[in-house]
Design an enzyme around this catalytic site. Sequence first.
Site, PDB file in Angstrom:
ATOM      1  N   TYR A  87       9.382   4.558  17.978  1.00  0.00           N
ATOM      2  CA  TYR A  87       9.057   5.953  18.621  1.00  0.00           C
ATOM      3  C   TYR A  87       9.101   6.937  17.687  1.00  0.00           C
ATOM      4  O   TYR A  87       8.411   7.945  17.474  1.00  0.00           O
ATOM      5  CB  TYR A  87       9.816   6.097  19.977  1.00  0.00           C
ATOM      6  CG  TYR A  87       9.886   4.728  20.827  1.00  0.00           C
ATOM      7  CD1 TYR A  87       8.466   4.909  21.554  1.00  0.00           C
ATOM      8  CD2 TYR A  87      10.681   3.822  20.931  1.00  0.00           C
ATOM      9  CE1 TYR A  87       8.540   3.545  22.497  1.00  0.00           C
ATOM     10  CE2 TYR A  87      10.705   2.582  21.630  1.00  0.00           C
ATOM     11  CZ  TYR A  87       9.425   2.573  22.108  1.00  0.00           C
ATOM     12  OH  TYR A  87       9.399   1.409  23.080  1.00  0.00           O
ATOM     13  N   GLU A 109     -10.708   3.025  14.307  1.00  0.00           N
ATOM     14  CA  GLU A 109     -10.648   2.237  15.599  1.00  0.00           C
ATOM     15  C   GLU A 109      -9.057   2.358  16.287  1.00  0.00           C
ATOM     16  O   GLU A 109      -9.393   2.346  17.648  1.00  0.00           O
ATOM     17  CB  GLU A 109     -10.542   0.406  15.299  1.00  0.00           C
ATOM     18  CG  GLU A 109     -12.131   0.109  14.764  1.00  0.00           C
ATOM     19  CD  GLU A 109     -12.290   0.717  13.151  1.00  0.00           C
ATOM     20  OE1 GLU A 109     -11.321   1.164  12.440  1.00  0.00           O
ATOM     21  OE2 GLU A 109     -13.331   0.704  12.693  1.00  0.00           O
ATOM     22  N   GLU A 122       1.652  13.104   9.864  1.00  0.00           N
ATOM     23  CA  GLU A 122       0.817  12.598   8.703  1.00  0.00           C
ATOM     24  C   GLU A 122      -0.738  12.767   9.075  1.00  0.00           C
ATOM     25  O   GLU A 122      -1.555  13.011   8.173  1.00  0.00           O
ATOM     26  CB  GLU A 122       1.059  11.052   8.885  1.00  0.00           C
ATOM     27  CG  GLU A 122       0.378  10.393   7.826  1.00  0.00           C
ATOM     28  CD  GLU A 122       1.374   8.942   7.432  1.00  0.00           C
ATOM     29  OE1 GLU A 122       2.297   8.649   7.968  1.00  0.00           O
ATOM     30  OE2 GLU A 122       0.562   8.030   6.790  1.00  0.00           O
ATOM     31  N   ARG A 146     -30.257  23.739  -9.653  1.00  0.00           N
ATOM     32  CA  ARG A 146     -31.241  22.778  -9.976  1.00  0.00           C
ATOM     33  C   ARG A 146     -32.465  22.819  -9.359  1.00  0.00           C
ATOM     34  O   ARG A 146     -32.484  23.033  -8.184  1.00  0.00           O
ATOM     35  CB  ARG A 146     -30.545  21.196  -9.248  1.00  0.00           C
ATOM     36  CG  ARG A 146     -31.453  19.921  -9.548  1.00  0.00           C
ATOM     37  CD  ARG A 146     -31.245  19.665 -10.889  1.00  0.00           C
ATOM     38  NE  ARG A 146     -32.059  18.227 -11.052  1.00  0.00           N
ATOM     39  CZ  ARG A 146     -32.386  17.756 -12.147  1.00  0.00           C
ATOM     40  NH1 ARG A 146     -31.609  18.153 -13.353  1.00  0.00           N
ATOM     41  NH2 ARG A 146     -32.937  16.631 -12.222  1.00  0.00           N
ATOM     42  N   PHE A 150       0.884  -1.259  -0.231  1.00  0.00           N
ATOM     43  CA  PHE A 150       0.031  -0.034   0.023  1.00  0.00           C
ATOM     44  C   PHE A 150       0.809   1.266   0.205  1.00  0.00           C
ATOM     45  O   PHE A 150       0.329   2.151   0.449  1.00  0.00           O
ATOM     46  CB  PHE A 150      -0.846   0.137   1.599  1.00  0.00           C
ATOM     47  CG  PHE A 150      -1.759  -1.247   1.303  1.00  0.00           C
ATOM     48  CD1 PHE A 150      -2.285  -1.886   0.388  1.00  0.00           C
ATOM     49  CD2 PHE A 150      -2.358  -1.413   2.725  1.00  0.00           C
ATOM     50  CE1 PHE A 150      -3.051  -2.863   0.417  1.00  0.00           C
ATOM     51  CE2 PHE A 150      -3.101  -2.453   2.834  1.00  0.00           C
ATOM     52  CZ  PHE A 150      -3.508  -3.316   1.672  1.00  0.00           C
TER      53      PHE A 150
HETATM   54  C1  FAD Z   1      -4.529   3.985  -0.732  1.00  0.00           C
HETATM   55  C2  FAD Z   1      -3.851   3.770   0.552  1.00  0.00           C
HETATM   56  C3  FAD Z   1      -2.418   4.305   0.706  1.00  0.00           C
HETATM   57  C4  FAD Z   1      -1.602   4.053   1.637  1.00  0.00           C
HETATM   58  N1  FAD Z   1      -0.363   4.669   1.775  1.00  0.00           N
HETATM   59  C5  FAD Z   1       0.560   4.151   2.697  1.00  0.00           C
HETATM   60  C6  FAD Z   1       1.955   4.440   2.724  1.00  0.00           C
HETATM   61  O1  FAD Z   1       2.401   5.391   1.865  1.00  0.00           O
HETATM   62  N2  FAD Z   1       2.882   3.806   3.553  1.00  0.00           N
HETATM   63  C7  FAD Z   1       2.343   2.714   4.479  1.00  0.00           C
HETATM   64  O2  FAD Z   1       3.169   2.781   4.996  1.00  0.00           O
HETATM   65  N3  FAD Z   1       1.264   2.572   4.456  1.00  0.00           N
HETATM   66  C8  FAD Z   1       0.022   3.332   3.613  1.00  0.00           C
HETATM   67  N4  FAD Z   1      -1.157   2.714   3.777  1.00  0.00           N
HETATM   68  C9  FAD Z   1      -1.591   1.700   4.801  1.00  0.00           C
HETATM   69  C10 FAD Z   1      -2.514   2.270   5.670  1.00  0.00           C
HETATM   70  O3  FAD Z   1      -1.778   3.314   6.669  1.00  0.00           O
HETATM   71  C11 FAD Z   1      -3.025   0.897   6.371  1.00  0.00           C
HETATM   72  O4  FAD Z   1      -3.983   0.434   5.367  1.00  0.00           O
HETATM   73  C12 FAD Z   1      -3.718   1.165   7.738  1.00  0.00           C
HETATM   74  O5  FAD Z   1      -2.740   1.407   8.648  1.00  0.00           O
HETATM   75  C13 FAD Z   1      -4.384  -0.156   8.172  1.00  0.00           C
HETATM   76  O6  FAD Z   1      -3.668  -1.265   8.185  1.00  0.00           O
HETATM   77  P1  FAD Z   1      -4.266  -2.321   7.430  1.00  0.00           P
HETATM   78  O7  FAD Z   1      -4.671  -2.206   6.275  1.00  0.00           O
HETATM   79  O8  FAD Z   1      -3.310  -3.538   7.623  1.00  0.00           O
HETATM   80  O9  FAD Z   1      -5.393  -3.190   8.337  1.00  0.00           O
HETATM   81  P2  FAD Z   1      -5.468  -3.932   9.747  1.00  0.00           P
HETATM   82  O10 FAD Z   1      -4.439  -3.466  10.557  1.00  0.00           O
HETATM   83  O11 FAD Z   1      -5.356  -5.232   9.331  1.00  0.00           O
HETATM   84  O12 FAD Z   1      -6.801  -3.736  10.150  1.00  0.00           O
HETATM   85  C14 FAD Z   1      -7.943  -4.235   9.817  1.00  0.00           C
HETATM   86  C15 FAD Z   1      -9.246  -3.969  10.795  1.00  0.00           C
HETATM   87  O13 FAD Z   1      -9.251  -4.170  12.079  1.00  0.00           O
HETATM   88  C16 FAD Z   1      -9.219  -2.991  12.902  1.00  0.00           C
HETATM   89  N5  FAD Z   1      -7.908  -3.245  13.968  1.00  0.00           N
HETATM   90  C17 FAD Z   1      -6.671  -3.602  13.866  1.00  0.00           C
HETATM   91  N6  FAD Z   1      -6.135  -3.658  14.938  1.00  0.00           N
HETATM   92  C18 FAD Z   1      -7.324  -3.085  16.041  1.00  0.00           C
HETATM   93  C19 FAD Z   1      -7.275  -2.829  17.365  1.00  0.00           C
HETATM   94  N7  FAD Z   1      -6.215  -3.054  18.188  1.00  0.00           N
HETATM   95  N8  FAD Z   1      -8.503  -2.606  17.938  1.00  0.00           N
HETATM   96  C20 FAD Z   1      -9.565  -2.430  16.941  1.00  0.00           C
HETATM   97  N9  FAD Z   1      -9.640  -2.634  15.797  1.00  0.00           N
HETATM   98  C21 FAD Z   1      -8.394  -3.105  15.259  1.00  0.00           C
HETATM   99  C22 FAD Z   1      -8.689  -1.828  12.036  1.00  0.00           C
HETATM  100  O14 FAD Z   1      -9.098  -0.672  12.631  1.00  0.00           O
HETATM  101  C23 FAD Z   1      -9.437  -2.603  10.601  1.00  0.00           C
HETATM  102  O15 FAD Z   1     -10.682  -2.111  10.597  1.00  0.00           O
HETATM  103  C24 FAD Z   1      -1.973   3.068   2.626  1.00  0.00           C
HETATM  104  C25 FAD Z   1      -3.288   2.494   2.545  1.00  0.00           C
HETATM  105  C26 FAD Z   1      -3.990   2.807   1.499  1.00  0.00           C
HETATM  106  C27 FAD Z   1      -5.477   2.011   1.375  1.00  0.00           C
END
Ligand code: FAD
Length: 410
Positions: free
Chosen positions: A264, A398, A273, A299, A181
């Site tokens: 950290y 979350e 960010e 409209r 991502f």
């Molecule tokens: C278009 C796009 C651009 C991005 N750009 C970057 C980038 O440039 N660099 C980068 O490093 N990342 C990037 N990301 C990644 C983004 O930061 C992550 O998708 C995000 O942090 C969530 O991680 P995950 O997708 O692995 O979801 P997960 O961590 O697997 O979470 C899945 C679900 O579980 C929930 N969940 C997880 N842990 C908990 C908890 N402890 N308590 C309650 N609920 C929880 C989450 O809220 C979510 O609803 C990008 C993502 C997208 C879609």
Amino acid sequence: MATATAKSESAAGNGVLKPEHDGSRKHLLFTDEHEDLRESMQAWVQKELYPHRNEWEETTWPNEAMKRAGELGYLGLCFPEEYGGQGGDYFYSIVRAECMSYSASGGTNMGFAVQTDMVLPPIEMLGTEEQKQKYLPPSIKGEKIGCLGITEPGAGSDVAGIRTKAVKDGDDYLISGSKTFITNGVRADFIVLVAKTDPDARHDGITLFIVDLRDDEGDLVEGFEIARKLEKMGMHASDTAELSFDEVRVPADAVLGEVGKGFYHISWELQSERMVAAAGCVAGAERMFEKTLEYAKDREAFGRPIGKFQAIRHKFAEMATKIEAAKQFNYVTAWRYANGEYPVREISMVKLQTSQMCCEVADECVQILGGYGYMKEYEIERSYRDVRLNRIGAGTDEIMLEVIGRSYGL
Ligand SMILES: Cc1cc2nc3c(=O)[nH]c(=O)nc-3n(C[C@H](O)[C@H](O)[C@H](O)COP(=O)(O)OP(=O)(O)OC[C@H]3O[C@@H](n4cnc5c(N)ncnc54)[C@H](O)[C@@H]3O)c2cc1C
């Protein structure tokens, strides 16, 4: 009281105080210099970025656009002059994010924000003099483009659960693993990468690296691969990649900050960010509101402009109230941040609130436009898809709730 008297005279004319809905007074956060920047940068975005909004959905934004922003000084607003920046305060970053909203291209805005508010601040904050000299001037000119690699296929929210490792090999490190991502990942010259230097430790086993992804000819460095260019729901003007590292050799001086303190360091980076994401959400919501308001005045249905129906008028009233509340909260939090505080609880609240608010506004705007809201030629359709990312990227709703809840000792 003198101020109130002067106000009543100017606003009333004939002694009757009337509401001022179009007051042009800037927010107390911003000086005349901030407003001068706003005027010139907004004009540039409208003239040179906005016309390409549809084309870049297909092609992604071109590197030349970043170079042009660099030439005009829009990438280094808050960075020291010795590295080619303007040496401005943090509020310039908010003005920059607000101006970018006029591009009507969430993907372009995100690609630029990765450079200015995610990749460069940790280099300025934590970098050695050599690292700053090497990366800041060319990036501020828009000649080098960076990306930030935290997320992995197996670990997103749980940053301490990453698997990418950096293993000592003589004076060097060998980096192996996958990042996914990654915004700007297809085009990037370098990456600020989060890796494990002690795979057995969680938070204390993480280190940041600045890794060159291309050599002087622009070819990918040995062991590095752009594994996949990812297809997304929105933000089509940005490139998003899965990146693979197979024993990519980097010198020891590629470490950014302290070995073992990367968790950290990156937690600090995430605040910046989240703040820029919040500013983008507010500004994006304002643009959607303006466009939809114009539509609702024009409209007609049942013999009158749809905005004259109370149901629609109230939607605007609700949206305007939410946008204004989010904006003021964001500005106050930014003021604290700019004045040296580290208000993580409020930054998390602002990130949560602005993300949810802009998704709600997008949804209402689509509703107000009716069928046209669902059509690509009306820009709300794109905004609706683009803004959804805000509740996921830079920390999900979350996770924000977790940070806020835990800050009360729970
Ligand atoms: C278009 C796009 C651009 C991005 N750009 C970057 C980038 O440039 N660099 C980068 O490093 N990342 C990037 N990301 C990644 C983004 O930061 C992550 O998708 C995000 O942090 C969530 O991680 P995950 O997708 O692995 O979801 P997960 O961590 O697997 O979470 C899945 C679900 O579980 C929930 N969940 C997880 N842990 C908990 C908890 N402890 N308590 C309650 N609920 C929880 C989450 O809220 C979510 O609803 C990008 C993502 C997208 C879609």
